[in-house]
Design an enzyme around this catalytic site. Structure first.
Site, PDB file in Angstrom:
ATOM      1  N   GLU A 176       0.802  -1.224   0.000  1.00 28.71           N
ATOM      2  CA  GLU A 176       0.000   0.000   0.000  1.00 28.71           C
ATOM      3  C   GLU A 176       0.833   1.271   0.000  1.00 28.71           C
ATOM      4  O   GLU A 176       0.515   2.211  -0.723  1.00 28.71           O
ATOM      5  CB  GLU A 176      -0.980   0.040   1.189  1.00 28.71           C
ATOM      6  CG  GLU A 176      -1.872   1.270   1.055  1.00 28.71           C
ATOM      7  CD  GLU A 176      -2.914   1.444   2.137  1.00 28.71           C
ATOM      8  OE1 GLU A 176      -2.919   0.698   3.123  1.00 28.71           O
ATOM      9  OE2 GLU A 176      -3.736   2.362   1.978  1.00 28.71           O
ATOM     10  N   ASP A 222      -0.462  -5.022   3.268  1.00 28.40           N
ATOM     11  CA  ASP A 222      -0.968  -3.819   3.933  1.00 28.40           C
ATOM     12  C   ASP A 222      -0.189  -3.708   5.243  1.00 28.40           C
ATOM     13  O   ASP A 222      -0.385  -4.502   6.168  1.00 28.40           O
ATOM     14  CB  ASP A 222      -2.477  -3.922   4.199  1.00 28.40           C
ATOM     15  CG  ASP A 222      -3.053  -2.566   4.589  1.00 28.40           C
ATOM     16  OD1 ASP A 222      -2.258  -1.692   5.008  1.00 28.40           O
ATOM     17  OD2 ASP A 222      -4.274  -2.391   4.475  1.00 28.40           O
ATOM     18  N   ILE A 248      -0.231  -1.531   7.676  1.00 25.40           N
ATOM     19  CA  ILE A 248      -1.158  -1.326   8.803  1.00 25.40           C
ATOM     20  C   ILE A 248      -2.559  -1.255   8.219  1.00 25.40           C
ATOM     21  O   ILE A 248      -2.877  -0.328   7.459  1.00 25.40           O
ATOM     22  CB  ILE A 248      -0.866  -0.023   9.589  1.00 25.40           C
ATOM     23  CG1 ILE A 248       0.531  -0.032  10.195  1.00 25.40           C
ATOM     24  CG2 ILE A 248      -1.921   0.164  10.688  1.00 25.40           C
ATOM     25  CD1 ILE A 248       0.842   1.168  11.102  1.00 25.40           C
ATOM     26  N   ASP A 249      -3.385  -2.225   8.537  1.00 23.87           N
ATOM     27  CA  ASP A 249      -4.796  -2.141   8.158  1.00 23.87           C
ATOM     28  C   ASP A 249      -5.562  -1.698   9.405  1.00 23.87           C
ATOM     29  O   ASP A 249      -5.521  -2.383  10.436  1.00 23.87           O
ATOM     30  CB  ASP A 249      -5.307  -3.492   7.646  1.00 23.87           C
ATOM     31  CG  ASP A 249      -6.723  -3.342   7.108  1.00 23.87           C
ATOM     32  OD1 ASP A 249      -6.942  -2.447   6.279  1.00 23.87           O
ATOM     33  OD2 ASP A 249      -7.608  -4.095   7.547  1.00 23.87           O
ATOM     34  N   THR A 282      -5.469   2.003   9.971  1.00 21.12           N
ATOM     35  CA  THR A 282      -4.598   3.133  10.330  1.00 21.12           C
ATOM     36  C   THR A 282      -5.322   4.177  11.177  1.00 21.12           C
ATOM     37  O   THR A 282      -4.726   4.765  12.085  1.00 21.12           O
ATOM     38  CB  THR A 282      -4.045   3.796   9.048  1.00 21.12           C
ATOM     39  OG1 THR A 282      -3.201   2.849   8.426  1.00 21.12           O
ATOM     40  CG2 THR A 282      -3.238   5.024   9.344  1.00 21.12           C
ATOM     41  N   ASP A 324      -6.084  -4.917   1.392  1.00 16.98           N
ATOM     42  CA  ASP A 324      -6.956  -5.009   2.572  1.00 16.98           C
ATOM     43  C   ASP A 324      -7.476  -6.436   2.765  1.00 16.98           C
ATOM     44  O   ASP A 324      -7.795  -6.834   3.888  1.00 16.98           O
ATOM     45  CB  ASP A 324      -8.182  -4.100   2.417  1.00 16.98           C
ATOM     46  CG  ASP A 324      -7.820  -2.634   2.267  1.00 16.98           C
ATOM     47  OD1 ASP A 324      -7.095  -2.123   3.121  1.00 16.98           O
ATOM     48  OD2 ASP A 324      -8.269  -2.005   1.285  1.00 16.98           O
TER      49      ASP A 324
END
Ligand code: IPD
Ligand code: CA
Ligand code: CA
Length: 269
Positions: A69, A89, A91-92, A94, A216
């Site tokens: 991402e 990802d 950090i999914d 955020t 995601d």
């Protein structure tokens, strides 16, 4: 040549290392918050975790491609299925991360020929590591996962989410939300698509729908499918996209509820 078990192990270690990093950065109060295109929140921890994961993959598998991402977000990468692809990802969730909420995950998927072979979704704030190997099952830490056995839609707890840029699609999102809410027990907006899908896999939720990006959902969809969920789309998938990597109009559900939900969402679209 690495076996799928080796790759799964490598991805798990990477997710754990990135998890330690984002926990540490948040606890040290060292977060810089920025906004991509003026609306989409991103922190220095997103960038640092992306770099940690991408650098390690490049060092170990120089021939593999990466869709990540923050550092390599060109979604067209999924249409090329000729060589292995990692989908990340860092950090999914955020927004949750920046607001000190615990619903946050690192998501790492490894795909060959347009199909995810192994995936890891790690929530370092709750020490919950969801993972799967294609054809072998999925686990929370080392416990096998299974979807809920619910049959009655009016008892179902269903998660969804909304895009950062919601204005242009707000009427459509509200129409779908209203239709789902009218027919189920209740709806949750928890803030991490990857964890929403893993929660369907383990029965904390009965279904999930949303339009998201491949990073995601790629790892979590394999985790849900291996736990017995029905995973698909409530609208047709664009022709150029491998179905399993397409995050548009996703519907992940315990099998008994899938057809009814698909119909409800289609009618509201
Ligand atoms: C977001 C989360 C959220 C979903 C958004 C995503 P991010 O990812 O998964 O639950 O509703 O559509 O963009 O920005 O936290 O990586
Ligand atoms: Ca995300
Ligand atoms: Ca992210």
């Amino acid at each position: 040549m690495s076996s799928i078990d080796d790759i799964h192990h490598f991805a798990t270690e990477l997710a754990e290392k990135a998890g330690d990093l984002i926990v540490e950065l948040r606890s040290m109060q060292r977060l810089n918050v920025d906004f991509k295109a003026g609306i989409e929140l991103v922190t220095n921890a997103d960038i640092a975790a992306d770099k940690l994961i991408s650098d390690a993959i490049r060092a170990r598998f120089p021939d593999h491609r990466i869709l990540a991402e923050e550092s390599a977000p060109d979604i067209a990468a999924i249409a090329d299925t000729s060589t292995p692809l990692w989908i990340i990802d860092p950090i999914d969730g955020t927004v949750n991360y920046a607001h000190h909420h615990p619903q946050v995950a690192i998501s790492i998927a490894y795909a060959e020929r347009g199909k995810v072979q192994t995936g890891v979704v790690y929530n370092p704030f709750q020490a919950e590591l969801f993972s799967a190997i294609r054809g072998q099952g999925s686990w929370l830490n080392d416990q096998p996962l299974r979807v809920s056995a619910l049959h009655e839609l009016n008892r179902a707890l269903i998660a969804t989410g909304f895009p950062y840029n919601k204005k242009p699609v707000l009427p459509l999102l509200m129409s779908r939300l209203q239709a789902v809410l009218e027919n189920c027990a209740d709806v949750r907006r928890l803030g991490s698509a990857a964890l929403d899908i893993c929660w369907v896999a383990m029965g904390r939720l009965d279904a999930y729908y949303e339009t998201v990006s491949p990073w995601d959902c790629a790892a979590a969809v394999l985790i849900a499918r291996e736990a017995g969920a029905k995973c698909g789309h409530f609208m047709p998938v664009p022709e150029h996209m491998p179905e399993e990597l397409c995050g548009e109009n996703l519907l992940i559900s315990t099998p008994a509820l899938y057809n009814d939900l698909q119909e409800i969402l289609q009618a509201a679209s």
